[in-house]
Design a protein around this motif. Structure first.
Motif, PDB file in Angstrom:
ATOM      1  N   THR A  81       0.829  -1.210   0.000  1.00  0.00           N
ATOM      2  CA  THR A  81       0.000   0.000   0.000  1.00  0.00           C
ATOM      3  C   THR A  81       0.865   1.261   0.000  1.00  0.00           C
ATOM      4  O   THR A  81       0.580   2.224  -0.706  1.00  0.00           O
ATOM      5  N   LEU A  82       1.925   1.233   0.807  1.00  0.00           N
ATOM      6  CA  LEU A  82       2.770   2.431   0.884  1.00  0.00           C
ATOM      7  C   LEU A  82       3.451   2.709  -0.449  1.00  0.00           C
ATOM      8  O   LEU A  82       3.543   3.853  -0.896  1.00  0.00           O
ATOM      9  N   LYS A  83       3.891   1.646  -1.093  1.00  0.00           N
ATOM     10  CA  LYS A  83       4.530   1.820  -2.417  1.00  0.00           C
ATOM     11  C   LYS A  83       3.513   2.395  -3.396  1.00  0.00           C
ATOM     12  O   LYS A  83       3.826   3.290  -4.187  1.00  0.00           O
ATOM     13  N   GLN A  84       2.311   1.851  -3.320  1.00  0.00           N
ATOM     14  CA  GLN A  84       1.249   2.315  -4.214  1.00  0.00           C
ATOM     15  C   GLN A  84       0.904   3.778  -3.925  1.00  0.00           C
ATOM     16  O   GLN A  84       0.802   4.596  -4.835  1.00  0.00           O
ATOM     17  N   ALA A  85       0.759   4.098  -2.635  1.00  0.00           N
ATOM     18  CA  ALA A  85       0.370   5.469  -2.248  1.00  0.00           C
ATOM     19  C   ALA A  85       1.394   6.483  -2.750  1.00  0.00           C
ATOM     20  O   ALA A  85       1.029   7.589  -3.162  1.00  0.00           O
ATOM     21  N   ALA A  86       2.661   6.095  -2.721  1.00  0.00           N
ATOM     22  CA  ALA A  86       3.731   7.023  -3.132  1.00  0.00           C
ATOM     23  C   ALA A  86       3.552   7.484  -4.580  1.00  0.00           C
ATOM     24  O   ALA A  86       4.133   8.500  -4.992  1.00  0.00           O
ATOM     25  N   GLN A  87       2.747   6.731  -5.347  1.00  0.00           N
ATOM     26  CA  GLN A  87       2.513   7.112  -6.751  1.00  0.00           C
ATOM     27  C   GLN A  87       1.565   8.311  -6.868  1.00  0.00           C
ATOM     28  O   GLN A  87       1.449   8.906  -7.929  1.00  0.00           O
ATOM     29  N   SER A  88       0.841   8.635  -5.798  1.00  0.00           N
ATOM     30  CA  SER A  88      -0.114   9.747  -5.898  1.00  0.00           C
ATOM     31  C   SER A  88       0.619  11.058  -5.626  1.00  0.00           C
ATOM     32  O   SER A  88       1.558  11.090  -4.830  1.00  0.00           O
ATOM     33  N   PRO A  89       0.194  12.149  -6.292  1.00  0.00           N
ATOM     34  CA  PRO A  89       0.865  13.429  -6.056  1.00  0.00           C
ATOM     35  C   PRO A  89       0.852  13.820  -4.579  1.00  0.00           C
ATOM     36  O   PRO A  89       1.877  14.272  -4.045  1.00  0.00           O
ATOM     37  N   ALA A  90      -0.282  13.608  -3.903  1.00  0.00           N
ATOM     38  CA  ALA A  90      -0.380  14.070  -2.509  1.00  0.00           C
ATOM     39  C   ALA A  90       0.599  13.318  -1.609  1.00  0.00           C
ATOM     40  O   ALA A  90       1.352  13.921  -0.840  1.00  0.00           O
ATOM     41  N   TYR A  91       0.599  11.974  -1.677  1.00  0.00           N
ATOM     42  CA  TYR A  91       1.516  11.215  -0.815  1.00  0.00           C
ATOM     43  C   TYR A  91       2.954  11.319  -1.309  1.00  0.00           C
ATOM     44  O   TYR A  91       3.892  11.295  -0.511  1.00  0.00           O
ATOM     45  N   GLY A  92       3.134  11.414  -2.631  1.00  0.00           N
ATOM     46  CA  GLY A  92       4.488  11.577  -3.165  1.00  0.00           C
ATOM     47  C   GLY A  92       5.154  12.748  -2.442  1.00  0.00           C
ATOM     48  O   GLY A  92       6.277  12.638  -1.936  1.00  0.00           O
ATOM     49  N   LYS A  93       4.407  13.849  -2.341  1.00  0.00           N
ATOM     50  CA  LYS A  93       4.940  15.060  -1.712  1.00  0.00           C
ATOM     51  C   LYS A  93       5.051  14.880  -0.187  1.00  0.00           C
ATOM     52  O   LYS A  93       6.087  15.202   0.415  1.00  0.00           O
TER      53      LYS A  93
END
Ligand code: COA
Ligand code: AMP
Ligand code: ZN
Length: 432
Positions: A26-38
């Motif tokens: 999930t964390l790897k996946q979330a990192a793909q979103s602009p909000a979590y990436g930042k």
């Protein structure tokens, strides 16, 4: 007994292993979103460094304000072509949030609903009437696809139109219904007005009740009124909607599905984790979502976790009834309302003064919101037509923002109690 015995009765160790694997994914996946990436960069979060479930406490929280700040697509972690559905909650004044799903997300959600329904005793051959709002509300489509997956004949009845609800029940021999508890009380009154008794004149045997706080006394009342067994159903749009936690036949707390959600309880002031048994704010991490994974989402719902084993054999822990909220949101007729929405609408009407009061009542099985509004002195001249037009305009503006119809009362300037400091403008007189 079980929809998926292996997962529902997995050992705690197995569940925790599965949770860790899914958390990392999930964390790897979330990192793909602009909000979590930042956010991950700012908070120096490195998904690879998460080694145990307790490491989750090092991750930042996500709030409704974050979702609003990045509205609409900022938390999406997949290419847009993979999105197939959106649900959205609340009104229009910049308060809305949106949650997106891929087809895989929708299949996983339907499976959780089927698991909940099966746990309550719903089976193939049952006729299921879904008496909640379809459209952007999650209870409609959420239960709909879960019920079809389970194999129940599903009636997409939607909310409202009480007499028709009763005809549908009688025409099709409805055995299971999903309904908001306050509306179940109202619908029973309509049965009476039609000289019908749901115990004798229907085949109802199971009620799935949720989407708003209610007491065990209300549940028992619904069971007696309809001659059914009623089960508490809990969820929130940000975690798909219903299907997060649900009562088993023991009816002592709701099992939350730990293969799909990691749940923490925190003290909403200090933000520190609380041990099982203590009441605090529920915080959720999705463990099985593609389109929009959410990490440590602060639900503002207050409850406690029970970790004692349940007699039903399921190993997933349970939560208590929702005891309240750590913010000022309230729910009327299954619709979430933030006082700020009311304030924004009223303050945009030139004729409205600075003071108003919202009263919530339950009278004769009818839930009502009365909005008392002070009118500016220069306008309070007693021209009844003008006042009536204003009342209608305010009612319509509130209805279009809130999705429920308030009863608006215009009152003289300075006639409402003045509150010191932060105005306490909502008085909830409903008995749950
Ligand atoms: N669920 C279903 N129907 C409801 C209801 C509820 N919680 N509360 C009221 N109703 C019925 C009313 O009885 C009325 O029907 P009737 O006149 O045939 O008896 C009809 O809906 C309109 O109700 P009213 O109170 O006049 O309208 P409103 O504008 O204030 O509210 C609703 C409109 C009820 C349609 C709206 O509040 C709604 O959609 N509620 C359901 C939300 C929901 O499903 N939430 C679950 C999310 S998971
Ligand atoms: P929504 O996001 O519109 O689906 O609303 C979710 C909110 O409804 C939750 O955060 C709770 O506050 C409330 N809610 C849903 N189900 C229940 C329930 N069974 N008991 C109490 N509150 C509930
Ligand atoms: Zn159980």
């Amino acid at each position: 007994m079980f929809w998926e015995k292996e997962i529902e009765t997995a050992s705690r160790a197995e569940l925790r292993r599965l949770q860790l694997t899914r958390l990392k994914r999930t964390l790897k996946q979330a990192a793909q979103s602009p909000a979590y990436g930042k956010a991950f960069k700012t908070h120096r979060v490195f998904p690879d460094r998460i080694k145990s479930l307790d490491d989750i406490r090092r991750l930042p929280f996500t709030t409704k304000e974050d979702l609003r700040k990045h509205f609409p697509y900022g938390f999406v972690a997949v290419p847009r072509e993979k999105l197939v559905r959106v649900h959205s909650s609340s009104g229009t004044t910049g308060r809305a949030t949106a949650v997106f799903h891929t087809s895989k997300d929708l299949a996983a959600w339907a499976n959780l609903i089927a698991r909940c329904m099966y746990m309550a005793g719903v089976r193939r051959g049952d006729v299921f009437q879904n008496i909640v709002g379809y459209g952007l509300f999650t209870g409609g489509l959420g239960f709909h696809y879960g019920a079809e997956l389970l194999g129940a004949l599903t009636i997409p009845a939607g909310a409202g139109n009480s007499k028709r609800q009763i005809s549908l029940m009688r025409d099709f021999g409805t055995t299971v219904f999903h309904i908001i508890p306050s509306y179940a009380l109202h619908l029973w009154k309509v049965f009476g007005e039609m000289n019908l008794d749901p115990k004798k004149d229907t085949c109802l045997r199971i009620a799935l009740i949720g989407a708003e706080p209610h007491s065990d006394a209300t549940r028992q009342r619904i069971e007696e009124m309809y001659g059914v067994s009623a089960f508490n159903s809990y969820g929130l749009s940000e975690m798909n909607g219903p299907g997060v936690a649900f009562e088993c036949p023991e009816k002592s707390g709701m099992h939350f599905w730990e293969d799909d959600f990691y749940v923490e309880v925190i003290d909403s002031k200090t933000l520190k984790a609380l041990p099982d048994g203590e009441e605090g704010e529920l915080v959720y991490t999705t463990l099985n979502r593609e389109a929009m994974p959410l990490i440590r989402y602060r639900s503002k719902d207050l409850a406690a976790i029970f970790s004692e084993p349940c007699r039903c054999g399921r190993t997933h822990r349970r939560i208590s009834r929702i005891k309240g909220r750590s913010d000022d949101m309230f729910i009327l007729k299954g619709v979430n309302i933030f006082p700020l929405q009311i304030d924004t609408v009223l303050m945009n009407v030139a004729e409205v003064g600075t003071n108003y009061q919202v009263v919530l009542e339950r009278e004769n099985f009818e839930d009502r919101m009365i909005v008392k509004v002070e009118v500016r002195p220069e306008l309070f001249k007693g021209d009844l037509r003008q006042l009536d037009n204003l009342r209608r305009r305010v009612t319509e503006s509130l209805k279009s923002e809130l999705l429920v119809t308030p009863k608006v009362e215009l009152v003289e300037p300075d006639s409402l109690p003045k509150s010191e400091g932060k105005a306490v403008r909502v008085v909830d007189r409903r008995e749950m």
